[in-house]
Motif scaffolding. Structure first.
Motif, PDB file in Angstrom:
ATOM      1  N   LYS A 122     -12.453  -5.463  18.229  1.00  0.00           N
ATOM      2  CA  LYS A 122     -13.549  -5.247  19.183  1.00  0.00           C
ATOM      3  C   LYS A 122     -13.931  -3.768  19.246  1.00  0.00           C
ATOM      4  CE  LYS A 122     -14.635  -5.885  24.109  1.00  0.00           C
ATOM      5  NZ  LYS A 122     -14.088  -6.370  25.416  1.00  0.00           N
ATOM      6  N   LEU A 123     -12.914  -2.903  19.187  1.00  0.00           N
ATOM      7  CA  LEU A 123     -13.137  -1.457  19.324  1.00  0.00           C
ATOM      8  C   LEU A 123     -13.337  -0.765  17.973  1.00  0.00           C
ATOM      9  CD1 LEU A 123     -10.374  -0.742  21.984  1.00  0.00           C
ATOM     10  CD2 LEU A 123     -12.812  -1.063  22.389  1.00  0.00           C
ATOM     11  N   ASN A 124     -13.161  -1.509  16.894  1.00  0.00           N
ATOM     12  CA  ASN A 124     -13.232  -0.954  15.534  1.00  0.00           C
ATOM     13  C   ASN A 124     -12.250   0.196  15.349  1.00  0.00           C
ATOM     14  OD1 ASN A 124     -14.186  -0.887  12.877  1.00  0.00           O
ATOM     15  ND2 ASN A 124     -15.689   0.687  13.359  1.00  0.00           N
ATOM     16  N   LEU A 125     -11.014  -0.061  15.767  1.00  0.00           N
ATOM     17  CA  LEU A 125      -9.927   0.894  15.588  1.00  0.00           C
ATOM     18  C   LEU A 125      -8.836   0.256  14.735  1.00  0.00           C
ATOM     19  CD1 LEU A 125      -9.534   2.338  19.207  1.00  0.00           C
ATOM     20  CD2 LEU A 125     -10.318   3.596  17.188  1.00  0.00           C
ATOM     21  N   PRO A 126      -8.116   1.048  13.962  1.00  0.00           N
ATOM     22  CA  PRO A 126      -7.018   0.498  13.159  1.00  0.00           C
ATOM     23  C   PRO A 126      -5.836   0.088  14.031  1.00  0.00           C
ATOM     24  CG  PRO A 126      -7.063   2.879  12.966  1.00  0.00           C
ATOM     25  CD  PRO A 126      -8.286   2.501  13.744  1.00  0.00           C
ATOM     26  N   ILE A 127      -4.967  -0.752  13.459  1.00  0.00           N
ATOM     27  CA  ILE A 127      -3.815  -1.298  14.177  1.00  0.00           C
ATOM     28  C   ILE A 127      -2.543  -0.693  13.588  1.00  0.00           C
ATOM     29  CG2 ILE A 127      -2.747  -3.441  14.990  1.00  0.00           C
ATOM     30  CD1 ILE A 127      -5.244  -4.775  13.442  1.00  0.00           C
ATOM     31  N   ILE A 128      -1.656  -0.232  14.450  1.00  0.00           N
ATOM     32  CA  ILE A 128      -0.383   0.328  13.986  1.00  0.00           C
ATOM     33  C   ILE A 128       0.698  -0.715  14.248  1.00  0.00           C
ATOM     34  CG2 ILE A 128       1.366   2.063  14.471  1.00  0.00           C
ATOM     35  CD1 ILE A 128      -2.430   2.640  14.168  1.00  0.00           C
ATOM     36  N   ILE A 129       1.385  -1.122  13.171  1.00  0.00           N
ATOM     37  CA  ILE A 129       2.269  -2.279  13.204  1.00  0.00           C
ATOM     38  C   ILE A 129       3.737  -1.884  13.278  1.00  0.00           C
ATOM     39  CG2 ILE A 129       3.002  -4.376  11.980  1.00  0.00           C
ATOM     40  CD1 ILE A 129       0.101  -4.440  13.020  1.00  0.00           C
ATOM     41  N   HIS A 130       4.420  -2.475  14.271  1.00  0.00           N
ATOM     42  CA  HIS A 130       5.879  -2.424  14.372  1.00  0.00           C
ATOM     43  C   HIS A 130       6.412  -3.757  13.869  1.00  0.00           C
ATOM     44  CE1 HIS A 130       9.826  -1.610  16.440  1.00  0.00           C
ATOM     45  NE2 HIS A 130       9.858  -2.929  16.429  1.00  0.00           N
ATOM     46  N   ASN A 131       7.322  -3.713  12.916  1.00  0.00           N
ATOM     47  CA  ASN A 131       7.909  -4.930  12.363  1.00  0.00           C
ATOM     48  C   ASN A 131       9.412  -4.729  12.226  1.00  0.00           C
ATOM     49  OD1 ASN A 131       8.678  -7.169  10.801  1.00  0.00           O
ATOM     50  ND2 ASN A 131       8.040  -6.178   8.908  1.00  0.00           N
ATOM     51  N   ARG A 132      10.169  -5.574  12.911  1.00  0.00           N
ATOM     52  CA  ARG A 132      11.622  -5.541  12.736  1.00  0.00           C
ATOM     53  C   ARG A 132      12.123  -6.972  12.582  1.00  0.00           C
ATOM     54  NH1 ARG A 132      16.219  -2.029  16.033  1.00  0.00           N
ATOM     55  NH2 ARG A 132      17.809  -2.239  14.426  1.00  0.00           N
ATOM     56  N   ASP A 133      12.634  -7.263  11.410  1.00  0.00           N
ATOM     57  CA  ASP A 133      13.206  -8.576  11.093  1.00  0.00           C
ATOM     58  C   ASP A 133      12.189  -9.699  11.269  1.00  0.00           C
ATOM     59  OD1 ASP A 133      15.506  -7.141  10.717  1.00  0.00           O
ATOM     60  OD2 ASP A 133      16.493  -7.808  12.554  1.00  0.00           O
ATOM     61  N   ALA A 134      10.906  -9.422  11.009  1.00  0.00           N
ATOM     62  CA  ALA A 134       9.863 -10.425  11.265  1.00  0.00           C
ATOM     63  C   ALA A 134       8.754 -10.371  10.219  1.00  0.00           C
ATOM     64  CB  ALA A 134       9.275 -10.205  12.661  1.00  0.00           C
ATOM     65  N   THR A 135       9.079  -9.925   9.021  1.00  0.00           N
ATOM     66  CA  THR A 135       8.038  -9.643   8.022  1.00  0.00           C
ATOM     67  C   THR A 135       7.136 -10.837   7.744  1.00  0.00           C
ATOM     68  OG1 THR A 135       9.413  -7.956   6.983  1.00  0.00           O
ATOM     69  CG2 THR A 135       7.624  -8.874   5.658  1.00  0.00           C
ATOM     70  N   GLY A 136       7.717 -11.998   7.515  1.00  0.00           N
ATOM     71  CA  GLY A 136       6.911 -13.170   7.179  1.00  0.00           C
ATOM     72  C   GLY A 136       5.889 -13.494   8.241  1.00  0.00           C
ATOM     73  N   ASP A 137       6.313 -13.478   9.507  1.00  0.00           N
ATOM     74  CA  ASP A 137       5.400 -13.793  10.603  1.00  0.00           C
ATOM     75  C   ASP A 137       4.368 -12.688  10.810  1.00  0.00           C
ATOM     76  OD1 ASP A 137       6.580 -16.220  11.029  1.00  0.00           O
ATOM     77  OD2 ASP A 137       7.750 -15.607  12.779  1.00  0.00           O
ATOM     78  N   VAL A 138       4.758 -11.430  10.657  1.00  0.00           N
ATOM     79  CA  VAL A 138       3.810 -10.322  10.800  1.00  0.00           C
ATOM     80  C   VAL A 138       2.686 -10.453   9.774  1.00  0.00           C
ATOM     81  CG1 VAL A 138       3.492  -7.832  10.451  1.00  0.00           C
ATOM     82  CG2 VAL A 138       5.366  -8.662  11.886  1.00  0.00           C
ATOM     83  N   VAL A 139       3.045 -10.650   8.521  1.00  0.00           N
ATOM     84  CA  VAL A 139       2.041 -10.747   7.461  1.00  0.00           C
ATOM     85  C   VAL A 139       1.153 -11.975   7.683  1.00  0.00           C
ATOM     86  CG1 VAL A 139       1.701 -11.094   4.981  1.00  0.00           C
ATOM     87  CG2 VAL A 139       3.419  -9.448   5.793  1.00  0.00           C
ATOM     88  N   ARG A 140       1.765 -13.076   8.078  1.00  0.00           N
ATOM     89  CA  ARG A 140       0.986 -14.306   8.327  1.00  0.00           C
ATOM     90  C   ARG A 140      -0.042 -14.100   9.434  1.00  0.00           C
ATOM     91  NH1 ARG A 140       1.673 -17.899  12.290  1.00  0.00           N
ATOM     92  NH2 ARG A 140       3.782 -17.129  12.767  1.00  0.00           N
TER      93      ARG A 140
END
Length: 258
Positions: A122-140
């Motif tokens: 909505k704001l046209n801003l990039p997203i900064i991703i935290h991922n710990r032990d959840a790679t498959g679900d994050v990418v999905r």
């Protein structure tokens, strides 16, 4: 002059209450020209907004951390949206999934992760991703929510080269921090070798994850050159090339100096 940008630092953390100005002075002395401070709950967001107004070379990313997702509300998200109108707010996050800590149920984490992706769009801003032990679900979830429309950063990336390439294909940058310098950090070192410099950023995640030889101590942005040095060693290229390209990448990605 070689300069660096620390693309993910928590100068708003309690660990700097006693000596924040000295920490900032050391960073500038180490040629860290800009720092992006991450606010991930009400207290740290408020502090991040104070810092961007106080220092011309500090920018903010604001969002809600997955570990604390259970504390998030629609009102908090609306507050983040209002603050994001500030010209020095350059991203939404850190958001994502954390299956290591069990404070917030997975379905609650997923709900607020999706809501923050949609807010970033909505704001046209990039997203900064935290991922710990959840790679498959994050990418999905990134794929399902068409996060490629705004892109983002895989913060303190610890996954495989294959996962890094998947994320790059979705318009994400790969950010490496202190762990790439650890002797036993096989995957971050492989990523540093294999992923083109054009898709890499550097960070400290300070006060956490201090690079070797300071591992286990309080981290700070003045140590981000050690991350760049290790990438240069692994790629067998000059340090100034790593510094130049990752700095250019950060400025382009966050639209700094535009």
């Amino acid at each position: 002059m070689i300069t660096f940008i620390d693309t993910h630092v928590h100068l708003n953390a309690d660990q700097y209450d006693e000596d924040l100005q000295q920490v900032i002075d050391r960073a500038l002395a180490a040629n860290v020209e800009k720092m992006v401070v991450i606010g991930f709950d009400r207290k740290t967001i408020q502090r991040a907004m104070q810092l961007v107004d106080q220092y011309e070379f500090i920018y903010a990313v604001i969002g809600w951390h997955p570990v604390d997702a259970i504390d998030c509300t629609e009102a908090e998200l609306q507050w983040i949206e209002q603050l994001a109108a500030h010209p020095k707010v350059v991203g939404i996050g850190e958001t994502g999934l954390d299956y290591y800590w069990d404070k917030s149920p997975k379905d609650v984490q997923e709900y607020w992760f999706r809501q923050q992706i949609r807010l970033a769009q909505k704001l046209n801003l990039p997203i900064i991703i935290h991922n710990r032990d959840a790679t498959g679900d994050v990418v999905r979830i990134l794929r399902e929510e068409n996060a490629a429309s705004v892109g983002g950063i895989m913060h303190c990336f610890g996954g495989s080269v294959e996962t890094a390439r998947e994320c790059i294909a979705m318009n994400f940058m790969i950010s490496l921090g202190g762990p790439v310098t650890f002797k036993n950090a096989k995957q971050p070192k492989e990523v540093a070798k294999e992923i083109p410099l054009s898709h890499l950023l550097i960070e400290t995640d300070a006060p956490y994850l201090a690079p070797h030889p300071y591992r286990g101590k309080r981290n700070e942005p003045s140590l981000v050159p050690l991350v760049a040095e290790e990438i240069a060693r692994l790629k067998e290229i000059p340090l100034d090339e790593v510094a130049k390209v990752t700095t250019q990448n950060a400025k382009r990605f966050f639209k700094l100096d535009v």
